[in-house]
Every structure is written in C-alpha cells, then in structure tokens.
Design an enzyme around this catalytic site. Structure first.
Site, mmCIF file in Angstrom:
data_model
loop_
_atom_site.group_PDB
_atom_site.id
_atom_site.type_symbol
_atom_site.label_atom_id
_atom_site.label_comp_id
_atom_site.label_asym_id
_atom_site.label_seq_id
_atom_site.Cartn_x
_atom_site.Cartn_y
_atom_site.Cartn_z
ATOM 1 C CG HIS A 181 -2.135 -0.921 0.993
ATOM 2 N ND1 HIS A 181 -3.099 -0.695 0.040
ATOM 3 C CD2 HIS A 181 -2.478 -2.080 1.592
ATOM 4 C CE1 HIS A 181 -3.991 -1.672 0.068
ATOM 5 N NE2 HIS A 181 -3.639 -2.526 0.996
ATOM 6 C CG HIS A 241 7.782 -10.302 6.403
ATOM 7 N ND1 HIS A 241 7.397 -9.380 7.351
ATOM 8 C CD2 HIS A 241 9.072 -10.038 6.111
ATOM 9 C CE1 HIS A 241 8.419 -8.579 7.605
ATOM 10 N NE2 HIS A 241 9.449 -8.959 6.880
ATOM 11 C CD GLU A 254 8.820 -8.183 10.874
ATOM 12 O OE1 GLU A 254 7.991 -7.283 10.619
ATOM 13 O OE2 GLU A 254 9.985 -8.175 10.444
ATOM 14 C CG HIS A 287 12.751 -12.180 6.542
ATOM 15 N ND1 HIS A 287 13.009 -11.870 7.858
ATOM 16 C CD2 HIS A 287 12.249 -11.060 5.983
ATOM 17 C CE1 HIS A 287 12.669 -10.610 8.081
ATOM 18 N NE2 HIS A 287 12.204 -10.095 6.958
#
Ligand code: CO
Length: 302
Positions: free
Chosen positions: A130, A185, A215, A247
């Site tokens: 976004h 993620h 997260e 990651h």
C-alpha cells in the site's frame, strides 16, 4: 541479472563503426528486448514490483518470474522495481542498479508508455504494497491508464488457490510423516489476516500443513505447539515469500539459536529447510501471473 539490465556497456576497445554495426544488429534482431530500459514505440508496459533481495542465490526467483512474464506477454516491455531502499542501496554498492517504484514510473513515462500494468510480487496487500506501491502509483500522474495487479493473496479465492498450489508443489517433496511448515513474513498491518486465513484453508486440506510468521500471527510458538500436539518429529520448512532471501536464509534456516530450524530442533523436531522462493515454482508463479493477466486486460477496459 536479466531483470536489472540498464545500459549495454560500451566496448571501448572496439572501433566505433564495429560497435555501431553490432548495436544495430542487436537492436534489429531482438525487437522485444527493446523494452529493456526503453520500450521504444511501446505504449503499454508491465512493471513488476518486489520488495527485493540482496542475496545473489535468491535472485533466481525473480529471473524465473521475469521469464514467465515475458513468455505470457510477448511483445510487452517488462520492467522491474524494488520497494526496499536498503536493498537497492546494497545492490548499488555492488554496481547493480535497480529502480525504485518512482524512478521506474518516471523512466516509463519518459519512454512514452501510456498504459501500465503494475504487478506486485508481495505475498499480501500489507504496508509495502500500500505505501510503497499503490500510494506511489496513484500519486503519479501522466499515464492514460494504470492497473495494479494484486499480491499473491488478496481475496478468499486467492487463499484457497494458494493452499492448493502450496500442497501440490511441496506435498510431493515431503518424507513420510513430515509436516509442512510455511514461514510468512507477518505484519502489524491489518492484512496480516491473510496468514491465519490461509491456515484455515490448509486445515481443510491437510492437518499437517501449518503457517507461521516472523512478525505477526500465527507465531512460531503456535506452530511448535501444534506440531507437538500432533506428535510430529519432522518438518519441511518453506518460505512463504516470493524469494528465499535474508528472512529465509537467516530467520528460517540459519544456525543461530533463534532461527526456526534451531527452535524446532530444540523441541525435538528435525526441520529440513527449502531455500527457494515461491516464485521459483510454476504453480505459485501462475497465481501471480493470473493477477497480472487481469491487470493487463484492465488496460483495454475489458
Ligand atoms: Co522483513
């Protein structure tokens, strides 16, 4: 890398005439490649946007996606942008220039592109999507039409399709009794809901397919508890991301005590990490491509 080509290096040792002849031959031989950096004469183009990665081995995911997009849309210029400034800076320090979204938009506009399909390679429509993509694209005037292709999971149908694609892709790679653990993620953004949403769809299909996030929710703790509850001692660990970058290599498969592999091992669960991004697998690539097909069709008002 094929997806960050910018300038053909000028071979200074060659006589100018030979270089010009070579340049003309290359330009004429591969008109579709004219889209590299400057879509000469092309009015419609595709911009693929990813978070990015600075891990060289991880780039195959983007190369595979680049090839798939070019094959699906022959004749359309295909460009790339990374939303992560940190990654673009790291790459620039290594001599690899990658556009940000605003730079790519300006370059495309300069090159005469009037209709643009922008495809996100994000997993969910969260903050990166976004703030770094939609907001920038919407604020950028000048194109006649811009259509944004949604991330991997943006609808209910997407989550069901992702669950199917994950199981058909990674199911055959499992050893007997091995659980499938997907590492997403995760985010504080409301779009985190797609991860527990995906878990619901996986639950309908396979009781040993679990989604955790770095997260957000579900957490690794939840995954561990559920594996323990089911008496599972082995798991295939898969990054739920387009690319198996930092990651995947560190948080998921690293040797540190707090990596997913180590945390699972400490609980008696032997984890086998898959160091490939989702974009390296055709069934998952196809879901992003389907979103891009819709975006490209939208350029014609269909
Ligand atoms: Co991150």
């Amino acid at each position: 890398m094929r997806f960050v080509p910018r300038r053909r290096p000028v071979p200074s040792g060659l006589p100018l005439a030979l270089f010009l002849a070579l340049f003309l031959a290359l330009s004429c031989a591969a008109p579709a490649r004219a889209g590299h950096g400057a879509p000469a004469g092309g009015k419609a183009a595709i911009l693929v946007v990813a978070f990015g990665t600075s891990v060289p081995e991880a780039r195959k995911a983007f190369d595979d996606m680049d090839a798939a997009v070019r094959q699906a849309f022959p004749g359309m210029a295909v460009h790339w942008a990374f939303t992560s400034n940190i990654i673009r800076e790291k790459l620039a320090a290594q001599g690899q220039v990658t556009d940000s979204v605003p730079t790519a938009l300006a370059r495309l506009l300069d090159a005469g592109v009037t209709r643009l399909a922008v495809q996100s390679l994000h997993a969910i429509p969260g903050e990166e999507f976004h703030e770094k993509l939609v907001r920038t694209v919407r604020g950028f005037g000048g194109f006649d039409k811009v259509v944004i292709g949604q991330p991997l999971m943006s609808t209910d149908e997407d989550m069901a399709a992702v669950a199917d694609a994950l199981l058909s892709t990674f199911g055959p790679l499992r050893a007997g009794g091995e659980a499938l653990v997907f590492m997403g993620h995760g985010t504080h953004h409301p779009a985190n809901i797609y991860y527990p949403g995906l878990q619901w769809y996986l639950d309908q299909r396979d009781p040993l397919a679990l989604v955790g996030t770095v997260e957000g929710t579900p957490s690794l703790e939840w995954v561990v508890a559920r594996l323990a509850e089911k008496g599972v001692s082995r798991a295939l660990l898969v990054p739920l991301m387009s690319v198996a970058g930092d990651h995947a290599r560190n948080d998921m498969a690293g040797d540190e005590d707090d990596s997913w592999k180590s945390v699972l091992a400490a609980r008696g669960i032997a984890a086998r990490p898959v160091l490939q991004g989702l974009a390296e697998f055709a069934p998952l690539r196809e879901l992003w491509l389907e979103h891009l097909r819709r975006a490209v069709a939208g350029l014609d008002g269909k």
